[in-house]
Structures are given as structure tokens and as C-alpha cells.
Design a protein around this motif. Structure first.
Motif, short mmCIF file in Angstrom:
data_model
loop_
_atom_site.label_atom_id
_atom_site.label_comp_id
_atom_site.label_asym_id
_atom_site.label_seq_id
_atom_site.Cartn_x
_atom_site.Cartn_y
_atom_site.Cartn_z
N ALA B 18 0.84 -1.19 0.00
CA ALA B 18 0.00 0.00 0.00
C ALA B 18 0.88 1.25 0.00
O ALA B 18 2.02 1.22 0.48
N VAL B 19 0.34 2.33 -0.55
CA VAL B 19 1.08 3.60 -0.60
C VAL B 19 0.12 4.74 -0.35
O VAL B 19 -1.06 4.67 -0.73
N THR B 20 0.62 5.77 0.33
CA THR B 20 -0.18 6.97 0.60
C THR B 20 0.44 8.17 -0.08
O THR B 20 1.63 8.45 0.11
N LEU B 21 -0.35 8.85 -0.86
CA LEU B 21 0.08 10.08 -1.54
C LEU B 21 -0.56 11.27 -0.80
O LEU B 21 -1.77 11.31 -0.63
N SER B 82 -0.61 -2.28 -4.52
CA SER B 82 -0.12 -1.59 -5.72
C SER B 82 0.17 -2.57 -6.86
O SER B 82 0.67 -3.68 -6.64
N GLN B 83 -0.10 -2.10 -8.06
CA GLN B 83 0.16 -2.86 -9.27
C GLN B 83 1.10 -2.06 -10.17
O GLN B 83 1.18 -0.84 -10.07
N LEU B 84 1.78 -2.77 -11.06
CA LEU B 84 2.72 -2.09 -11.96
C LEU B 84 2.00 -1.01 -12.78
O LEU B 84 2.56 0.04 -13.09
N GLY B 85 0.74 -1.26 -13.10
CA GLY B 85 -0.04 -0.29 -13.86
C GLY B 85 -0.41 0.96 -13.09
O GLY B 85 -0.95 1.91 -13.67
N ASP B 86 -0.12 0.98 -11.81
CA ASP B 86 -0.38 2.18 -11.01
C ASP B 86 0.71 3.22 -11.18
O ASP B 86 0.57 4.36 -10.72
N SER B 87 1.81 2.86 -11.82
CA SER B 87 2.89 3.82 -12.06
C SER B 87 2.36 4.95 -12.95
O SER B 87 1.92 4.71 -14.08
N ALA B 88 2.39 6.18 -12.42
CA ALA B 88 1.79 7.31 -13.11
C ALA B 88 2.01 8.56 -12.28
O ALA B 88 2.53 8.51 -11.17
#
Lengths: 114, 115
Positions: B18-21, B82-88
Motif C-alpha cells: 500500500a502507498v499513501t500520496l 499496488s500494481q505495476l499499472g499504477d505507475s503514473a
């Protein structure tokens, strides 16, 4: 529905040339706006319109003109292109101004001014 | 004046974590809405999640949730698993309810998901 469409997708201009970026939406949205996106700056508002015949300036309006003669269309005119206007331009629309309405974005126009 | 601040220019996260922005906002209007958009490398702006100032519960949309702390004026985006497709690039934005106050954006956070 096509949503928000923008043309062209890419454009290269020479300094001093003029051109119009087209934006159209088929969702009967009253509110439309133009943003520019530059690296590290996020999206900055250029001009917006709350309905046909009504436009107002945003954060960075210099060098751009807009008009809103119909609900569907909101073209952005560059009067005399400058290298500082090299950017990606996004058009957006929503039903009305207010805090609870999602804005729908077009795919963007990448403009380079040489 | 309305303002959005995103203090993390770039973030890395391991796949499946998980990641928090972070996003903080400033407005004097009691009625406002907070949005998160995703911009992949292809360039389009994709709406992710919305939180209204009067909403009692934090918004959730699939793997996205919004940690809304009104007193702190923060609206952090949490991406679970998180998934690789979340890179953005991820942008926080705000609409205020009064006057001519169109959507105001933060400068964005670039998220990179590592396999």
C-alpha cells in the motif's frame, strides 16, 4: 457519447503564427475550461466558461483568447505563438460549477512552438 | 484563495504494498470537493475518487481510498495492493463552492511501482 474531444493531438508552430485548438463535448455541460500542463507545474487554468456567451480568465490567460458561441464548443486561440506556449493543453467540462461535480477531460493537445 | 499542496514529487512502492500520496488544501469556503486524478504516461487524465467537504465517511473506490482529515485540511490518497499499472502521475485537485473558483490542481506526485 464521445465525451470531450480535442483537435489536433499534436501541433508544431513557428513563433508568431496563430492557431485555434478545438474542444467539443456532447454531454450538454455548461462549464468548460482550458488548462495547460508544464513539467513540474501541474495544470494551470487558462480560461473558462460557465455557459454559452460567458467566458472568464484563469490563472494564465495572456496570449490566449476564447469564445463560447454554443454549449458544445469552446475553442482556444493563440494569437501570436511564442516558445513559452509550448505545453500540453487540456480541455475539460462539467455540468456546472460547484464542489460536487467531476470534470471530464479531453485527451490533450501537445503544442510545440519553435 | 484556494490552494492545493502535494509535497512528494516522487514516490516508490513495492508491488502489492500500500502507498499513501499526500495532499493538503487551503480554502475558506465551507463547501468544497476534493478530487484525485491519475495521469499515465499516455497523457490522459483519469478520475479516481471524490470527497465532498460535508461527507461523513471517507470515500472509497476499489483499491483507492481517501483519508480525509478535515481539521488538518488533508485529503491523502491511499492505494492498496499496488500494481505495476499504477505507475503514473497523481494529481490532487479542489473545487470550491462559491464564486468563480474552478478546479485548482496540485503539482502532482509521480508514483513508481517496483516489481
Amino acid at each position: 457519447n464521445a465525451g470531450v474531444t480535442q483537435t489536433p493531438k499534436f501541433q508544431v508552430l513557428k513563433t508568431g503564427q496563430s492557431m485555434t485548438l478545438q474542444c467539443a463535448q456532447d454531454m450538454n455541460h455548461e462549464y468548460m475550461s482550458w488548462y495547460r500542463q508544464d513539467p513540474g507545474m501541474g495544470l494551470r487554468l487558462i480560461h473558462y466558461s460557465v455557459g454559452a456567451g460567458i467566458t472568464d480568465q484563469g490563472e494564465v490567460p495572456n496570449g490566449y483568447n476564447v469564445s463560447r458561441s454554443t454549449t458544445e464548443d469552446f475553442p482556444l486561440r493563440l494569437l501570436s505563438a511564442a516558445p513559452s506556449q509550448t505545453s500540453v493543453y487540456f480541455c475539460a467540462s462539467s455540468y456546472y460549477r460547484g464542489p460536487h461535480n467531476e470534470q471530464f477531460f479531453g485527451p490533450g493537445t501537445r503544442l510545440t512552438v519553435l | 484563495a484556494q490552494k492545493i499542496t502535494q509535497t512528494q514529487p516522487g514516490m516508490f512502492v513495492q508491488e502489492k504494498e500500500a502507498v499513501t500520496l499526500d495532499c493538503t488544501y487551503d480554502t475558506s469556503d465551507p463547501s468544497y470537493g476534493l478530487f484525485w486524478y491519475k495521469q499515465p504516461s499516455s497523457g490522459e487524465m483519469i478520475f479516481l475518487i471524490y470527497q465532498g467537504s460535508y461527507d461523513q465517511q471517507n470515500a472509497t473506490e476499489g483499491r483507492y481510498s481517501l483519508n480525509f482529515q478535515k481539521a488538518r485540511k488533508s485529503a491523502n490518497l491511499v492505494i492498496s495492493a499496488s500494481q505495476l499499472g499504477d505507475s503514473a502521475m497523481y494529481f490532487c485537485a479542489m473545487l470550491s463552492g462559491s464564486g468563480n473558483t474552478p478546479l485548482v490542481f496540485g503539482k502532482g506526485t509521480r508514483l513508481s511501482v517496483i516489481a
